[in-house]
Design a protein around this motif. Structure first.
Motif, PDB file in Angstrom:
ATOM      1  N   TRP A  24       0.859  -1.189   0.000  1.00 64.84           N
ATOM      2  CA  TRP A  24       0.000   0.000   0.000  1.00 64.84           C
ATOM      3  C   TRP A  24       0.884   1.224   0.000  1.00 64.84           C
ATOM      4  O   TRP A  24       1.882   1.288   0.727  1.00 64.84           O
ATOM      5  CB  TRP A  24      -0.863  -0.002   1.245  1.00 64.84           C
ATOM      6  CG  TRP A  24      -2.108   0.820   1.215  1.00 64.84           C
ATOM      7  CD1 TRP A  24      -2.794   1.281   0.122  1.00 64.84           C
ATOM      8  CD2 TRP A  24      -2.854   1.265   2.346  1.00 64.84           C
ATOM      9  NE1 TRP A  24      -3.922   1.967   0.509  1.00 64.84           N
ATOM     10  CE2 TRP A  24      -3.984   1.972   1.880  1.00 64.84           C
ATOM     11  CE3 TRP A  24      -2.694   1.121   3.718  1.00 64.84           C
ATOM     12  CZ2 TRP A  24      -4.931   2.532   2.717  1.00 64.84           C
ATOM     13  CZ3 TRP A  24      -3.628   1.682   4.544  1.00 64.84           C
ATOM     14  CH2 TRP A  24      -4.741   2.382   4.058  1.00 64.84           C
ATOM     15  N   LEU A  36       0.404   5.393   0.295  1.00 66.07           N
ATOM     16  CA  LEU A  36      -0.384   6.614   0.453  1.00 66.07           C
ATOM     17  C   LEU A  36       0.563   7.793   0.383  1.00 66.07           C
ATOM     18  O   LEU A  36       1.665   7.740   0.921  1.00 66.07           O
ATOM     19  CB  LEU A  36      -1.106   6.633   1.800  1.00 66.07           C
ATOM     20  CG  LEU A  36      -2.112   5.524   2.079  1.00 66.07           C
ATOM     21  CD1 LEU A  36      -2.695   5.693   3.475  1.00 66.07           C
ATOM     22  CD2 LEU A  36      -3.203   5.518   1.038  1.00 66.07           C
ATOM     23  N   THR A  53     -10.336   2.993   3.748  1.00 70.65           N
ATOM     24  CA  THR A  53     -10.532   2.723   2.323  1.00 70.65           C
ATOM     25  C   THR A  53     -10.368   4.046   1.591  1.00 70.65           C
ATOM     26  O   THR A  53     -10.244   5.102   2.217  1.00 70.65           O
ATOM     27  CB  THR A  53     -11.936   2.166   2.040  1.00 70.65           C
ATOM     28  OG1 THR A  53     -12.896   3.182   2.357  1.00 70.65           O
ATOM     29  CG2 THR A  53     -12.227   0.915   2.847  1.00 70.65           C
ATOM     30  N   ALA A  54     -10.408   4.007   0.275  1.00 73.20           N
ATOM     31  CA  ALA A  54     -10.278   5.233  -0.514  1.00 73.20           C
ATOM     32  C   ALA A  54     -11.301   6.278  -0.079  1.00 73.20           C
ATOM     33  O   ALA A  54     -11.011   7.471  -0.051  1.00 73.20           O
ATOM     34  CB  ALA A  54     -10.424   4.918  -2.000  1.00 73.20           C
ATOM     35  N   LYS A  55     -12.501   5.835   0.296  1.00 74.40           N
ATOM     36  CA  LYS A  55     -13.569   6.762   0.684  1.00 74.40           C
ATOM     37  C   LYS A  55     -13.366   7.366   2.072  1.00 74.40           C
ATOM     38  O   LYS A  55     -13.929   8.407   2.381  1.00 74.40           O
ATOM     39  CB  LYS A  55     -14.919   6.066   0.626  1.00 74.40           C
ATOM     40  CG  LYS A  55     -15.332   5.710  -0.787  1.00 74.40           C
ATOM     41  CD  LYS A  55     -16.660   5.020  -0.812  1.00 74.40           C
ATOM     42  CE  LYS A  55     -17.046   4.657  -2.242  1.00 74.40           C
ATOM     43  NZ  LYS A  55     -18.338   4.016  -2.316  1.00 74.40           N
ATOM     44  N   LEU A  60     -10.200   7.926   3.577  1.00 75.27           N
ATOM     45  CA  LEU A  60      -8.883   8.541   3.780  1.00 75.27           C
ATOM     46  C   LEU A  60      -9.041  10.041   3.973  1.00 75.27           C
ATOM     47  O   LEU A  60      -9.996  10.645   3.480  1.00 75.27           O
ATOM     48  CB  LEU A  60      -7.980   8.260   2.577  1.00 75.27           C
ATOM     49  CG  LEU A  60      -7.547   6.814   2.396  1.00 75.27           C
ATOM     50  CD1 LEU A  60      -6.806   6.639   1.073  1.00 75.27           C
ATOM     51  CD2 LEU A  60      -6.691   6.348   3.564  1.00 75.27           C
ATOM     52  N   THR A  81      -5.509  12.973   0.423  1.00 76.34           N
ATOM     53  CA  THR A  81      -4.624  11.810   0.414  1.00 76.34           C
ATOM     54  C   THR A  81      -4.804  11.037  -0.889  1.00 76.34           C
ATOM     55  O   THR A  81      -5.914  10.836  -1.353  1.00 76.34           O
ATOM     56  CB  THR A  81      -4.928  10.890   1.612  1.00 76.34           C
ATOM     57  OG1 THR A  81      -4.739  11.641   2.819  1.00 76.34           O
ATOM     58  CG2 THR A  81      -4.019   9.676   1.631  1.00 76.34           C
ATOM     59  N   GLN A  82      -3.699  10.619  -1.463  1.00 75.73           N
ATOM     60  CA  GLN A  82      -3.704   9.868  -2.720  1.00 75.73           C
ATOM     61  C   GLN A  82      -3.165   8.451  -2.483  1.00 75.73           C
ATOM     62  O   GLN A  82      -2.375   8.235  -1.565  1.00 75.73           O
ATOM     63  CB  GLN A  82      -2.817  10.562  -3.763  1.00 75.73           C
ATOM     64  CG  GLN A  82      -3.191  12.002  -4.042  1.00 75.73           C
ATOM     65  CD  GLN A  82      -4.548  12.111  -4.695  1.00 75.73           C
ATOM     66  OE1 GLN A  82      -4.891  11.341  -5.583  1.00 75.73           O
ATOM     67  NE2 GLN A  82      -5.343  13.076  -4.240  1.00 75.73           N
ATOM     68  N   GLN A  83      -3.582   7.525  -3.327  1.00 79.53           N
ATOM     69  CA  GLN A  83      -3.058   6.164  -3.284  1.00 79.53           C
ATOM     70  C   GLN A  83      -2.264   5.893  -4.560  1.00 79.53           C
ATOM     71  O   GLN A  83      -2.750   6.161  -5.659  1.00 79.53           O
ATOM     72  CB  GLN A  83      -4.181   5.134  -3.197  1.00 79.53           C
ATOM     73  CG  GLN A  83      -4.970   5.202  -1.915  1.00 79.53           C
ATOM     74  CD  GLN A  83      -5.967   4.075  -1.824  1.00 79.53           C
ATOM     75  OE1 GLN A  83      -5.643   3.016  -1.335  1.00 79.53           O
ATOM     76  NE2 GLN A  83      -7.175   4.306  -2.307  1.00 79.53           N
ATOM     77  N   ARG A 116      -0.116   2.991  -6.980  1.00 79.09           N
ATOM     78  CA  ARG A 116      -0.357   1.613  -7.410  1.00 79.09           C
ATOM     79  C   ARG A 116       0.580   0.695  -6.636  1.00 79.09           C
ATOM     80  O   ARG A 116       1.783   0.907  -6.594  1.00 79.09           O
ATOM     81  CB  ARG A 116      -0.118   1.500  -8.920  1.00 79.09           C
ATOM     82  CG  ARG A 116      -0.580   0.196  -9.511  1.00 79.09           C
ATOM     83  CD  ARG A 116      -0.454   0.172 -11.031  1.00 79.09           C
ATOM     84  NE  ARG A 116       0.933   0.226 -11.455  1.00 79.09           N
ATOM     85  CZ  ARG A 116       1.490   1.238 -12.112  1.00 79.09           C
ATOM     86  NH1 ARG A 116       0.784   2.304 -12.426  1.00 79.09           N
ATOM     87  NH2 ARG A 116       2.753   1.195 -12.461  1.00 79.09           N
ATOM     88  N   GLN A 163      -4.828   0.146  -6.673  1.00 75.17           N
ATOM     89  CA  GLN A 163      -4.680   1.319  -5.813  1.00 75.17           C
ATOM     90  C   GLN A 163      -5.483   1.074  -4.546  1.00 75.17           C
ATOM     91  O   GLN A 163      -6.522   1.684  -4.318  1.00 75.17           O
ATOM     92  CB  GLN A 163      -5.159   2.571  -6.543  1.00 75.17           C
ATOM     93  CG  GLN A 163      -4.223   3.003  -7.641  1.00 75.17           C
ATOM     94  CD  GLN A 163      -4.729   4.220  -8.357  1.00 75.17           C
ATOM     95  OE1 GLN A 163      -5.194   4.111  -9.477  1.00 75.17           O
ATOM     96  NE2 GLN A 163      -4.635   5.362  -7.715  1.00 75.17           N
ATOM     97  N   SER A 164      -5.010   0.152  -3.730  1.00 81.01           N
ATOM     98  CA  SER A 164      -5.679  -0.221  -2.486  1.00 81.01           C
ATOM     99  C   SER A 164      -4.672  -0.962  -1.620  1.00 81.01           C
ATOM    100  O   SER A 164      -3.544  -1.186  -2.028  1.00 81.01           O
ATOM    101  CB  SER A 164      -6.888  -1.113  -2.773  1.00 81.01           C
ATOM    102  OG  SER A 164      -6.470  -2.306  -3.423  1.00 81.01           O
TER     103      SER A 164
END
Length: 100
Positions: free
Chosen positions: A6, A8, A23-25, A27, A31-33, A35, A41-42
């Motif tokens: 992961w 971030l 989770t992406a929702k 963060l 904040t970006q994720q 690969r 991207q998780s």
């Protein structure tokens, strides 16, 4: 540089923790994720082969001299590692072991 589970980045400087089960929702805003080495991207969870020796999992937090990395969406771990290393002021790591 190992296997990236992961990544971030662009975590705001005032953030002191991530929500449990992030989770992406959920963060922090901005904040970006990147690969990961699974190609997504998780978070790619820890799952060493059963019966193998415990694996090391390195969690590293970097303080950067920039508020945002100039990285494209879905940037690879290699690119993010380069950008982080070229902008790092300090870092701290935690290395737990996990086996099944």
């Amino acid at each position: 540089s190992g296997w990236w589970h992961w990544t971030l980045y662009d975590i705001p400087a005032n953030v002191s923790q991530l929500p449990r089960g992030a989770t992406a929702k959920s963060l922090p805003e901005g904040t970006q994720q990147g690969r990961n080495d699974y190609g997504s991207q998780s978070l790619g969870g820890a799952c060493p082969p059963a019966g193998s020796p415990a694996h090391r999992y390195v969690f590293t937090l970097h303080a950067l001299k920039v508020a945002h990395l100039e990285a494209p969406p879905g940037a690879s771990s290699a690119l993010l590692g380069y950008l982080i290393n070229s902008n790092r002021l300090a870092s701290a790591s935690l290395t737990p072991l996990y086996g099944r």
